[in-house]
Design an enzyme around this catalytic site. Structure first.
Site, mmCIF file in Angstrom:
data_model
loop_
_atom_site.group_PDB
_atom_site.id
_atom_site.type_symbol
_atom_site.label_atom_id
_atom_site.label_comp_id
_atom_site.label_asym_id
_atom_site.label_seq_id
_atom_site.Cartn_x
_atom_site.Cartn_y
_atom_site.Cartn_z
ATOM 1 C CB CYS A 113 -0.930 -0.122 1.201
ATOM 2 S SG CYS A 113 -1.955 -1.502 1.398
ATOM 3 C CG HIS A 238 -3.115 3.047 1.761
ATOM 4 N ND1 HIS A 238 -3.582 2.761 0.422
ATOM 5 C CD2 HIS A 238 -3.521 1.969 2.726
ATOM 6 C CE1 HIS A 238 -4.070 1.463 0.526
ATOM 7 N NE2 HIS A 238 -4.132 1.058 1.966
ATOM 8 C CG ASN A 268 -7.035 -1.110 0.758
ATOM 9 O OD1 ASN A 268 -5.951 -0.716 -0.328
ATOM 10 N ND2 ASN A 268 -6.721 -1.197 1.921
#
Length: 312
Positions: A113, A238, A268
């Site tokens: 990430c 993020h 995500n």
């Protein structure tokens, strides 16, 4: 030239949209349960005939077009991804071939990430050192391919997509100094492992780490750029989930900043999440050329990397 800058950005998402109602027909969940816990309404899911390099290639082509450049203007391709199926050729080489970029240095960066902000820092260093004239930096992941769709704790989170940036030499530092690091002894908290590989995480551990340990680190990234958090025009964290983004942004103290919340519609998307959300803010006109923006990635390996950039 004394620095580098982001000349343009671009993003791409697959056409298929998976809603919370769709997920409620697949696992024991509901729109209310998902919204209350992670704040995600929809996510885009790539089909079996849409590999990661295709997602990356579309985003990169848009960034090149926005910069008014051709593939021949690029001499370095960096792709941040953790969902590459094959070991060789790497994703960067596949994207370069797809776009027709002649003889670039081509490298993948796997920091999950936090991959895009690591790759952006690497491109900045290469350009400032004279090793690259123009770099293409891409974050792309197909999280749907590494997800157990019977596990409601993870399948509600993920989406697929890509975002890209063109980085080039500049007289001024349009990409600020990076602040990066990790907590490797806690790397097990976020995993993509096994055969076939599957995404898993220790949600509470990640939440506590992100909301308590990361705010002072994000503030230090601002300090390295010579700015206070209140000077920021935007914050692009993020896009893990809304319950992490909102408290982290609040504790950072960026009271005048637009806070990216693309997670609500994209889920995500791992390494794609920051360039995807950043590109959308630019496209929507939510930020203007020259505005200072904090990009801050965190997650897998319990790694983090952040820098202040100037909006293209």
């Amino acid at each position: 030239m004394n620095g580098s800058r982001i000349a343009a950005v671009g993003h791409y998402q697959p056409a298929r949209v998976l809603t919370n109602e769709d997920l409620a027909g697949m696992v024991d969940t509901s729109d209310e349960w998902i919204m209350s816990r992670v704040g995600i309404r929809t996510r885009h899911i790539a089909g079996p005939d849409e590999p990661v390099d295709e997602l990356a290639g579309h985003a990169a082509a848009k960034a090149l077009a926005a910069a008014g450049l051709t593939p021949g203007d690029i001499d370095l391709v960096l792709v941040a991804t953790s969902t590459a199926v094959d070991r060789s050729p790497n994703m960067a080489a596949r994207v370069a071939a797809r776009l027709g970029i002649p003889s670039p240095a081509a490298m993948d960066v796997n920091v999950v990430c936090a991959g895009f902000t690591h790759a952006l820092a690497t491109a900045d260093h290469a350009v400032r050192a004279g090793a690259s004239g123009r770099a293409l930096v891409i974050g792309a992941d197909k999280m749907s391919e590494v997800t157990d769709w019977s596990d409601r704790t993870t399948c509600v989170l993920v989406g697929d997509g890509a975002g890209a940036a063109v980085v080039e030499a500049s007289e001024d530092a349009g990409v600020g100094p990076v602040l990066w690091g990790s907590v490797p002894e806690m790397g097990h908290a976020v995993r993509i492992e096994g055969t076939p590989p599957r995404f898993a995480q220790e949600g509470q551990s990640v939440y506590r780490w992100a909301t308590t340990q990361l705010p002072p680190i994000a503030r230090k990234a601002c300090e390295r750029a010579g700015l206070a958090p209140e000077d920021l025009a935007a914050v692009v964290l993020h896009q893990a989930n809304l319950r992490i983004i909102e408290p982290l942004a609040e504790k950072l103290g960026a009271v005048n900043a637009v806070v990216a919340r693309d997670v609500c519609e994209s889920g995500n998307t791992s390494a794609a999440s920051i360039p995807l959300a950043f590109s959308k803010l630019v496209e929507q006109g939510a930020i203007s050329t020259g505005d200072p923006v904090l990009l801050f990635g965190f997650g897998g390996n319990l790694s983090y990397a952040g820098q202040v950039v100037r909006c293209p």
